[in-house]
Scaffold this motif. Structure first.
Motif, PDB file in Angstrom:
ATOM      1  N   ARG A  78       0.833  -1.206   0.000  1.00 48.10           N
ATOM      2  CA  ARG A  78       0.000   0.000   0.000  1.00 48.10           C
ATOM      3  C   ARG A  78       0.865   1.253   0.000  1.00 48.10           C
ATOM      4  O   ARG A  78       0.555   2.229  -0.678  1.00 48.10           O
ATOM      5  N   ARG A  81       2.078   1.784  -3.403  1.00 43.91           N
ATOM      6  CA  ARG A  81       1.013   2.294  -4.278  1.00 43.91           C
ATOM      7  C   ARG A  81       0.839   3.804  -4.151  1.00 43.91           C
ATOM      8  O   ARG A  81       0.413   4.461  -5.094  1.00 43.91           O
ATOM      9  N   HIS A  82       1.128   4.337  -2.962  1.00 41.15           N
ATOM     10  CA  HIS A  82       1.034   5.797  -2.802  1.00 41.15           C
ATOM     11  C   HIS A  82       1.964   6.506  -3.773  1.00 41.15           C
ATOM     12  O   HIS A  82       1.730   7.649  -4.153  1.00 41.15           O
ATOM     13  N   PHE A  88      -7.603   6.396 -15.518  1.00 37.01           N
ATOM     14  CA  PHE A  88      -8.380   5.331 -16.139  1.00 37.01           C
ATOM     15  C   PHE A  88      -9.214   5.858 -17.320  1.00 37.01           C
ATOM     16  O   PHE A  88      -9.541   7.037 -17.385  1.00 37.01           O
ATOM     17  N   ASN A  92     -13.187   6.852 -13.231  1.00 35.43           N
ATOM     18  CA  ASN A  92     -13.340   6.233 -11.903  1.00 35.43           C
ATOM     19  C   ASN A  92     -13.302   7.239 -10.761  1.00 35.43           C
ATOM     20  O   ASN A  92     -12.652   7.026  -9.745  1.00 35.43           O
ATOM     21  N   PHE A 105      -8.927  12.641  -1.877  1.00 34.42           N
ATOM     22  CA  PHE A 105      -9.156  11.230  -1.536  1.00 34.42           C
ATOM     23  C   PHE A 105      -7.866  10.431  -1.291  1.00 34.42           C
ATOM     24  O   PHE A 105      -7.706   9.825  -0.223  1.00 34.42           O
ATOM     25  N   ILE A 109      -6.348   8.755   2.219  1.00 31.88           N
ATOM     26  CA  ILE A 109      -5.932   7.352   2.321  1.00 31.88           C
ATOM     27  C   ILE A 109      -4.519   7.244   2.860  1.00 31.88           C
ATOM     28  O   ILE A 109      -4.210   6.370   3.661  1.00 31.88           O
TER      29      ILE A 109
ATOM     30  N   GLY B 129     -14.655  -0.143 -11.179  1.00 30.04           N
ATOM     31  CA  GLY B 129     -13.502   0.711 -11.479  1.00 30.04           C
ATOM     32  C   GLY B 129     -13.161   1.661 -10.347  1.00 30.04           C
ATOM     33  O   GLY B 129     -11.990   1.967 -10.114  1.00 30.04           O
ATOM     34  N   VAL B 130     -14.189   2.145  -9.637  1.00 31.40           N
ATOM     35  CA  VAL B 130     -13.948   3.085  -8.543  1.00 31.40           C
ATOM     36  C   VAL B 130     -13.226   2.375  -7.401  1.00 31.40           C
ATOM     37  O   VAL B 130     -12.313   2.930  -6.781  1.00 31.40           O
ATOM     38  N   GLU B 132     -11.321  -0.244  -7.801  1.00 26.96           N
ATOM     39  CA  GLU B 132      -9.970  -0.490  -8.305  1.00 26.96           C
ATOM     40  C   GLU B 132      -9.107   0.776  -8.166  1.00 26.96           C
ATOM     41  O   GLU B 132      -7.935   0.700  -7.787  1.00 26.96           O
ATOM     42  N   ALA B 133      -9.708   1.930  -8.454  1.00 29.98           N
ATOM     43  CA  ALA B 133      -8.960   3.186  -8.318  1.00 29.98           C
ATOM     44  C   ALA B 133      -8.497   3.370  -6.879  1.00 29.98           C
ATOM     45  O   ALA B 133      -7.342   3.722  -6.623  1.00 29.98           O
ATOM     46  N   ALA B 134      -9.396   3.091  -5.926  1.00 29.54           N
ATOM     47  CA  ALA B 134      -9.028   3.238  -4.516  1.00 29.54           C
ATOM     48  C   ALA B 134      -7.927   2.244  -4.146  1.00 29.54           C
ATOM     49  O   ALA B 134      -6.983   2.584  -3.432  1.00 29.54           O
ATOM     50  N   GLU B 135      -8.033   1.012  -4.672  1.00 31.25           N
ATOM     51  CA  GLU B 135      -6.979   0.021  -4.425  1.00 31.25           C
ATOM     52  C   GLU B 135      -5.646   0.503  -4.966  1.00 31.25           C
ATOM     53  O   GLU B 135      -4.611   0.372  -4.323  1.00 31.25           O
ATOM     54  N   SER B 136      -5.685   1.077  -6.176  1.00 30.66           N
ATOM     55  CA  SER B 136      -4.435   1.540  -6.798  1.00 30.66           C
ATOM     56  C   SER B 136      -3.800   2.668  -5.994  1.00 30.66           C
ATOM     57  O   SER B 136      -2.617   2.939  -6.135  1.00 30.66           O
ATOM     58  N   MET B 137      -4.587   3.345  -5.168  1.00 32.29           N
ATOM     59  CA  MET B 137      -4.035   4.425  -4.337  1.00 32.29           C
ATOM     60  C   MET B 137      -3.489   3.884  -3.017  1.00 32.29           C
ATOM     61  O   MET B 137      -3.006   4.646  -2.190  1.00 32.29           O
ATOM     62  N   GLY B 138      -3.653   2.594  -2.794  1.00 31.41           N
ATOM     63  CA  GLY B 138      -3.136   2.001  -1.564  1.00 31.41           C
ATOM     64  C   GLY B 138      -4.134   2.033  -0.426  1.00 31.41           C
ATOM     65  O   GLY B 138      -3.753   2.040   0.739  1.00 31.41           O
ATOM     66  N   ALA B 139      -5.438   2.048  -0.750  1.00 33.25           N
ATOM     67  CA  ALA B 139      -6.450   2.047   0.311  1.00 33.25           C
ATOM     68  C   ALA B 139      -6.530   0.666   0.955  1.00 33.25           C
ATOM     69  O   ALA B 139      -6.378  -0.350   0.273  1.00 33.25           O
TER      70      ALA B 139
END
Lengths: 344, 229
Positions: A78, A81-82, A88, A92, A105, A109, B129-130, B132-139
């Motif tokens: 994680r 990923r930051h 996309f 999204n 957002f 996070i 997709g939303v 997935e976007a949050a996952e890609s941010m490291g949530a």
């Protein structure tokens, strides 16, 4: 520096194993804009998703600055990923949040304070050209504006890498160019590495400096954009390049045939320009030296790429055969690629 | 003795308005308390169902199967039977089987699984997709639940709880018939059993008004929350 080493991804399906990615080796230098082009199903999406661990390879390794992404899990993954932003095709965005809240957002996070996040988000909204629209909801924005929010959001945690997954494929041509200009601008300003996947050669030509062509999970060709545009080797690359450089190749052939029939005496030549040559007045210099020649331009197009211009020109030359030979030799001396399509 | 013709509906002099008010409060209390508990339980169960779907872990699959079975079973039992079935449990939990408090367990157990299915559906309808976007941010999974799943599906969650609450109002009346208090109880005992149709009519009108108010508030809330169009 991003390195893919012998990366393979195999999905098990009811129809048997599907090789989404096969034996991919790829290095991407910091600060580059690396385009990965291919038709849908070529494995581009799977490949870039390995960079932020949304996909894991079946075998091989993916390194970013010496950190092997493939073995990271939990908090380590994680945190990694930051440092990687992603945009996309369908943006999204969170529709329940305003522009500003959407940009905040990823900062929330990452555990930033609200005040710091808000300040950063305001700055980013400004950077991507959304000043004044901070309080709007995504549903009130155009496609191009939505993607700008997506870009601002992807930049929020000061990433080193930006992944772009068909980010302009849902946009009209003009908006596409605006968004691409913004990406190029960000790449220059922030020295950000951008890995973009697309099925449009136009996108590659406009902002990428390097390109890899994917087909059936494999990278079939890679290198600097101009190299690949100049001398496409694989059939799939030729198809992509032709789409772009000579969109009307078929028409041109017909025109050439007609002209050959109409002016049997002429010599029809295709000139291909690369890089700086396209900026020089080569044809008019040639005419000045061989003033008795007549020149008829059949068709031509020149495109600007990140590494210079590329294009082709079809001309018909009539006049004294000796002069024509001299003119062709002159063009070759200037390293213009010449191809005589028809000579009486 | 009361007249039993159609005019009996309008013998409002027989209506004890003090009783009517008490019963109305009891119905409102039952509805609101069970709504709150159902909302919390339903969202928790719905989340559990959503998060355990398509897991590769056999234990998680078992959990999903157990929760889904629980939800399906309790959703299928007719309410009036459920009350009777739960009487011993109610006695144990609340200490009595009479009065508004005694109606709560069966109201909640009947409505929470119903709402849980709506919640699960609302999460499934979100654009993947939303997430997935949050996952890609490291949530983290919890951040995705709190910051993506819940706020993004809020209009569906609110309209779901509105529908659930309206059926809860119906259930409170049914529970009233077997002694849970509220307007259903009043309509049954003082209206039907005492041949006093005016009381039944007034209780009906009040229940209809309560339903309308909840529907109106629900619609208003959804309109306020939904920023999609």
């Amino acid at each position: 520096m991003i390195e893919f080493k012998d990366v393979t991804k195999t999905f098990a399906t009811k129809q048997g194993a599907v090789h989404a990615v096969q034996d991919v080796n790829l290095s991407i230098e910091d600060g580059h804009i690396y385009g990965i082009v291919g038709y849908s199903g070529a494995g581009k999406s799977t490949l870039v998703r390995m960079l932020n661990g949304l996909e894991t390879p079946t075998s091989g390794s993916v390194d970013i600055d010496g950190v092997e992404i493939t073995v990271l899990t939990g908090t380590k993954l994680r945190e990694q990923r930051h440092k990687i932003g992603m945009i996309f095709q369908h943006f999204n965005l969170l529709w329940s949040r305003t522009v500003l809240q959407n940009i905040m957002f990823p900062l929330e996070i990452a555990g930033q304070s609200k005040a710091a996040a808000q300040k950063k988000a305001e700055h980013l909204a400004d950077l991507v050209g959304l000043a004044g629209r901070e309080q709007a909801y995504p549903s009130e924005l155009s496609g191009g504006q939505k993607q700008r929010v997506g870009i601002a959001r992807a930049l929020a945690n000061d990433p080193q890498i930006l992944l772009s997954d068909e980010a302009t494929s849902a946009l009209d041509p003009q908006t596409t160019d605006e968004v691409l200009d913004l990406l190029l601008d960000i790449n220059k300003k922030l020295n950000l590495t951008i890995v973009l996947i697309t099925h449009e050669m136009h996108v590659i030509r406009k902002i990428a400096d390097h390109v890899a062509v994917m087909e059936d999970g494999k990278i079939v060709e890679q290198g600097p954009v101009l190299e690949v545009f100049k001398r496409p080797k694989q059939a799939v690359t030729k198809r992509f390049v032709n789409e772009e450089v000579t969109p009307s190749l078929h028409d041109t052939t017909a025109v050439v045939e007609q002209l050959v029939a109409k002016y049997p005496k002429g010599t029809i030549v295709q000139l291909t320009f690369h890089g700086d040559q396209a900026k020089l007045p080569i044809v008019s210099e040639m005419l000045k030296q061989y003033g008795n020649l007549d020149l008829n331009i059949i068709e031509g197009n020149i495109h600007q790429t990140q590494e210079g211009a590329i294009g082709s020109l079809y001309i018909q030359i009539t006049g004294d055969p000796a002069d024509i030979d001299g003119a062709l030799a002159y063009l070759q001396k200037l390293r213009v690629e010449t191809e005589v399509l028809n000579r009486e | 003795m009361n007249d039993q013709g159609l005019s009996s509906y309008f013998q409002f002099s027989n209506v004890d308005w003090g009783n009517m008010l008490t019963s109305t409060w009891e119905t409102l209390w039952l509805t609101i308390v069970s709504m709150i508990v159902v909302a919390i339980l339903g969202i928790a169960l719905g989340l559990l169902l959503f998060e355990t779907t398509d897991s590769h872990n056999p234990l998680v699959r078992l959990l999903n199967w157990v929760v889904a079975l629980f939800v399906n079973v309790f959703r299928s039992i007719p309410f009036i039977i459920l009350i009777v079935l739960l009487l011993p449990i109610t006695q144990k939990l609340v200490g009595t089987i009479i009065g508004p408090r005694a109606a709560l367990p069966s109201l909640i157990i009947s409505a929470a699984p119903f709402y849980a299915r709506m919640v699960e559906l609302a999460f499934h309808e979100l654009d993947h997709g939303v997430v997935e976007a949050a996952e890609s941010m490291g949530a983290t999974r919890w951040q995705i639940i709190r910051k993506v799943l819940l706020p993004e599906s809020m209009p569906a969650l609110v309209s779901g709880i509105t529908v659930t609450t309206i059926s809860l109002i119906g259930y409170t009346a049914m529970a009233g018939a077997i002694g849970a208090g509220g307007l259903g109880n009043l309509a049954y005992q003082d209206g039907f059993q005492s041949n006093n149709n005016a009381i039944t009519l007034v209780a009906t009108v009040i229940i209809v008004i309560i339903v309308f108010i909840f529907q109106f508030l629900g619609d208003l809330a959804v309109k306020h929350i939904d920023k999609r169009a």
